[in-house]
Design an enzyme around this catalytic site. Structure first.
Site, short mmCIF file in Angstrom:
data_model
loop_
_atom_site.label_atom_id
_atom_site.label_comp_id
_atom_site.label_asym_id
_atom_site.label_seq_id
_atom_site.Cartn_x
_atom_site.Cartn_y
_atom_site.Cartn_z
N ASP A 17 0.83 -1.21 0.00
CA ASP A 17 0.00 0.00 0.00
C ASP A 17 0.86 1.26 0.00
O ASP A 17 1.98 1.26 0.53
CB ASP A 17 -0.90 -0.03 1.25
CG ASP A 17 -2.05 0.95 1.14
OD1 ASP A 17 -2.33 1.42 0.01
OD2 ASP A 17 -2.66 1.26 2.17
N GLY A 18 0.31 2.32 -0.59
CA GLY A 18 0.96 3.63 -0.49
C GLY A 18 1.54 4.17 -1.79
O GLY A 18 2.22 5.20 -1.78
N TRP A 22 2.85 8.05 -2.25
CA TRP A 22 4.27 8.23 -2.58
C TRP A 22 4.40 9.18 -3.76
O TRP A 22 5.24 10.09 -3.76
CB TRP A 22 4.87 6.86 -2.92
CG TRP A 22 6.33 6.89 -3.28
CD1 TRP A 22 7.39 6.76 -2.43
CD2 TRP A 22 6.89 7.06 -4.59
NE1 TRP A 22 8.57 6.83 -3.12
CE2 TRP A 22 8.30 7.02 -4.46
CE3 TRP A 22 6.35 7.25 -5.87
CZ2 TRP A 22 9.17 7.14 -5.54
CZ3 TRP A 22 7.21 7.38 -6.95
CH2 TRP A 22 8.60 7.33 -6.78
N ARG A 30 -0.59 9.76 -9.72
CA ARG A 30 -0.64 8.44 -9.07
C ARG A 30 0.02 7.32 -9.89
O ARG A 30 0.71 6.46 -9.34
CB ARG A 30 -2.10 8.05 -8.77
CG ARG A 30 -2.73 8.88 -7.66
CD ARG A 30 -4.20 8.49 -7.46
NE ARG A 30 -4.34 7.10 -7.06
CZ ARG A 30 -4.25 6.67 -5.80
NH1 ARG A 30 -4.02 7.54 -4.82
NH2 ARG A 30 -4.38 5.40 -5.52
N HIS A 34 2.52 3.72 -9.08
CA HIS A 34 2.33 2.32 -9.47
C HIS A 34 3.52 1.82 -10.29
O HIS A 34 3.94 0.67 -10.15
CB HIS A 34 1.03 2.15 -10.26
CG HIS A 34 -0.20 2.48 -9.45
ND1 HIS A 34 -0.36 2.06 -8.16
CD2 HIS A 34 -1.30 3.22 -9.74
CE1 HIS A 34 -1.53 2.50 -7.68
NE2 HIS A 34 -2.11 3.22 -8.63
N LEU A 128 11.20 -20.27 -5.44
CA LEU A 128 10.11 -19.54 -4.78
C LEU A 128 8.80 -19.67 -5.56
O LEU A 128 8.79 -19.55 -6.78
CB LEU A 128 10.50 -18.05 -4.71
CG LEU A 128 9.43 -17.08 -4.21
CD1 LEU A 128 9.34 -17.12 -2.69
CD2 LEU A 128 9.74 -15.66 -4.67
#
Ligand code: FPP
Length: 247
Positions: A17-18, A22, A30, A34, A128
Site C-alpha cells: 500500500d501507499g 508516494w 498516481r 504504481h 520460490l
C-alpha cells in the site's frame, strides 16, 4: 548472531500500500507511484528468493479496487500486462513458479491468457512460489469455496457432516499452500482489507509506515527480525510451546 537468525518465514504475504501517496508527495501523478511499485516488487521477489522463503503472496489488485477511477484501473491492468511480458523470462530463469489467484473471469482475456501462459511455463520450477492476487478478495474466496462444497453436497458426492476446515481449505485459492507465517502491510494503515481472510488466521502481522515504492531490503529485514523474535502459540500456552507442545 541471535538464536532466531535462521528462522525465515516459509510463506510471506504482502499488502503493498501507499503508491498513490508516494507519488503525491513528489508532486507526481498516481500512475508514477504504481510504476515505481514494480521495481520494489522485483527487489522483494529477488530478496525472498535469495533468503529461501518458499511462498510469497502479493496483493496486487483487490475485488474492491475495480471501484477506482477507470483510467487508474486501466493503467494498473496495463502495468500487469507489461510486467508479464518483461519479467516472466527472468523469473523462469530464477526457478520461480508463478501463480495468480483471484476472479480470473473478471480480467481481460488477453491478461488472463498471459497469466495462464506464465503459469504453464513456470509450473515445473522448484524455487520460490510467487502468488499474485489480482481481482482477489478474501470474502470472494470463502464464498466460492462454500459454493463449491454446496455443489458437491447437492450432487450427493459430499455428506455435510464431512465438511470441516480441511475440506473448506481445499476449495480456497491457496489450496495446497501453507498459511502465511508473516503478513506485511506497508503504507501506515493497520487493517487486512479483505486479503486472505481464512489463511491469515494465525499469521504474524507486521505493519510499517513506509510507502510501498520506498520499501527497501532493510524494511524487509525488520519484518523478518520481528517475526523471528515472536512466539507463535496457535492457541496454546507459552509453557506448552516452550516444552514442544505437550506441557
Ligand atoms: C496500492 O497503493 C496499489 C494498488 C492497490 C494497485 C497497484 C499495485 C501495483 C502496481 C503493484 C504491482 C504488483 C505486481 C505483483 C504486478 P495505493 O494506490 O492504494 O496507494 P495509496 O493508498 O497511497 O493511494
Amino acid at each position: 548472531m541471535s538464536q532466531f537468525a535462521a528462522r525465515i518465514p516459509r510463506h510471506v504475504a504482502i499488502i503493498m500500500d501507499g503508491n498513490g501517496r508516494w507519488a503525491r508527495a513528489r508532486g507526481l501523478p498516481r500512475p508514477a507511484g504504481h510504476r515505481a511499485a514494480m521495481k520494489v516488487v522485483r527487489n522483494v521477489v529477488q530478496e525472498c528468493s535469495r533468503r529461501g522463503v518458499g511462498y510469497l503472496t502479493l496483493f496486487a489488485f483487490s475485488s474492491e479496487n475495480w471501484q477506482r477511477p477507470r483510467e487508474e484501473v486501466g493503467l494498473i491492468m496495463g502495468l500487469f500486462l507489461d510486467a508479464l511480458e518483461r519479467e516472466v523470462a527472468d523469473l523462469h530463469e530464477n526457478r520461480v513458479r508463478l501463480r495468480f489467484i483471484g476472479a480470473r473471469e473478471t480480467l481481460a482475456a488477453q491478461l488472463d491468457q498471459r497469466m495462464a501462459a506464465a503459469e504453464a511455463l513456470t509450473a515445473g520450477n522448484d524455487g520460490l512460489t510467487l502468488l499474485v492476487a489480482v481481482s482477489y478478495g478474501g470474502r470472494w474466496d470463502i464464498v466460492r469455496a462454500a459454493r463449491r462444497l454446496a455443489q458437491e453436497t447437492a450432487a450427493g458426492r459430499l455428506d455435510p457432516a464431512d465438511i470441516d476446515e480441511s475440506r473448506l481449505g481445499e476449495q480456497l485459492a491457496l489450496a495446497g499452500v501453507p498459511d502465511p507465517d508473516l503478513m506485511i502491510r506497508t503504507g501506515g494503515e493497520q487493517r487486512i482489507s479483505n486479503f486472505l481472510l481464512w489463511n491469515l488466521a494465525y499469521s504474524e502481522l507486521f505493519f510499517c509506515d513506509v510507502l510501498w515504492p520506498a520499501f527497501e531490503v532493510e524494511h524487509l529485514q525488520s519484518a523478518f527480525d520481528q517475526f523471528a523474535a515472536r512466539e507463535r502459540r496457535f492457541g496454546k500456552t507459552s509453557a506448552q510451546v516452550q516444552a514442544g507442545g505437550d506441557a
